[in-house]
Write an enzyme that holds these catalytic residues in place. Structure first.
Site: not given
Ligand code: XUL
Ligand code: MN
Length: 346
Positions: A51, A54
């Protein structure tokens, strides 16, 4: 015969999680990012997914110059560890500005925040050398249908994606659909919705998707069919393999943990579509069970990869000729058992 290709694997720092759930606190102490990166490299995974925060913690509190400097520092760390950055995803569900949605918030200032944050996410991705931005549209939906105009919300999603496409002519956007949680009902619940939305944007060929097993199951769909559908458009740019026991909260169980046959069929679909041949990674969006002890903290990741690789073997050794004969004879009962026998081993 062409040499079968090998897969490259990936996970995110959030996949070494601490065990908190809505009913209880963490059950493991937090680990530093550096520890997680070292662990990923030690386990032989090729890439990490991120993210935006992150990559650059507390990204909203930092200047552009600071964000760039920290992203460059992270890129050095990744290079030293020999680890690639697979994707970067803006975390559009945590800040106070995203309480009522991000791109589809009813407040124009909040929508602006979400777009600006997404553009910054692209800048971070560029520094990390990642070419794909993942959009999990967590809060784009409603709890109360009358609170939002869904027709306008679709336009708002298109506006936001167009701004991102305009910001960087090379970046590609992979939408990760999920039908619910945290919203009651999401606007982009399936791969069909994601790819249809792509067609409304200013550059449809740069808007594709990411399939997550658990999300497809939550939508009542078979993830293998979602894979084939996305691949028919040439638009499966990442995948989050995990497992899910029916229509519950998003469980993110180890790959194959609930239904080995459903997992097998996902691997078969990836194999028949040549997934990975253009550099795509297999990511495991899995979480340790809350009960997991510190010393067993990465087993869910190792096990998911192990199951995946064993199922690749099963897909490659599937008695195809025998199956084709049974299909021609419409003997699906025998075909059913052929699959089970193959999975169980003789
Ligand atoms: C939420 C999910 C997230 C995404 C990335 O359910 O899967 O972790 O993969 O934002
Ligand atoms: Mn995911």
């Amino acid at each position: 015969m062409a040499k079968p290709h090998t897969y490259k694997f990936c996970f995110g720092p959030w996949n070494i999680s601490e065990g908190q759930d809505p009913y209880g606190p963490p059950t493991r102490p937090p680990q530093t990012f550096d520890w997680k990166l070292a662990k990923l490299a030690e386990l032989g995974f090729e890439a990490m997914m991120f993210h935006d925060d992150d990559a650059v913690p507390n990204v909203d509190e930092k200047s552009d110059a600071q964000v760039r400097a920290e992203a460059k520092e992270l890129k050095r760390k990744l290079d030293d560890a020999g680890v690639a950055a697979e994707i970067v995803a803006p975390r559009l569900w945590f800040a106070p500005q995203t309480i009522d949605g991000a791109y589809t918030s009813n407040d124009p200032k909040c929508r602006q925040y979400a777009i600006e944050r997404s553009l910054r996410c692209i800048d971070i991705a560029n520094i990390l050398g990642s070419k794909v931005i993942v959009l999990w549209l967590a809060r784009e939906g409603s709890y109360i249908r009358e609170s939002k105009n869904a027709r306008k919300c679709i336009d708002m999603l298109v506006t936001a994606i167009n701004k991102m496409l305009e910001h960087d002519p090379r970046i590609r956007i992979a939408i990760e659909p999920k039908p619910n949680e945290p919203m009651d009902v999401a606007y982009i619940p399936t791969i069909g919705h994601a790819l249809a939305l792509a067609n409304l944007t200013s550059d449809p060929k740069r808007v594709g998707c990411l399939i997550e097993t658990a999300h497809a199951i939550l939508a009542g769909l078979d993830p293998a069919d979602e894979i084939d559908f996305a691949c028919a458009f040439g638009k499966l740019w990442s995948i989050h393999l995990n497992d899910q026991n029916g229509l519950k909260f998003d469980q993110d169980k180890p790959f194959g943990s609930v239904n080995l046959r459903v997992a097998f069929n996902q691997v078969r679909a990836l194999e028949r579509n040549g997934y990975g041949k253009k550099g795509e990674y297999v990511a495991f969006d899995v979480h340790p069970f809350r009960t997991t002890k510190v010393e067993h903290w990465t087993l869910h990741l190792e096990n998911s990869r192990r199951t995946f690789l064993r199922l690749v073997e099963k897909a490659r050794t599937f008695p195809e000729a025998e199956a084709q004969k049974l299909i021609a004879d419409r003997n699906y009962a025998a075909l059913d058992q052929l699959v089970l026998d193959h999975l169980m081993g003789k």
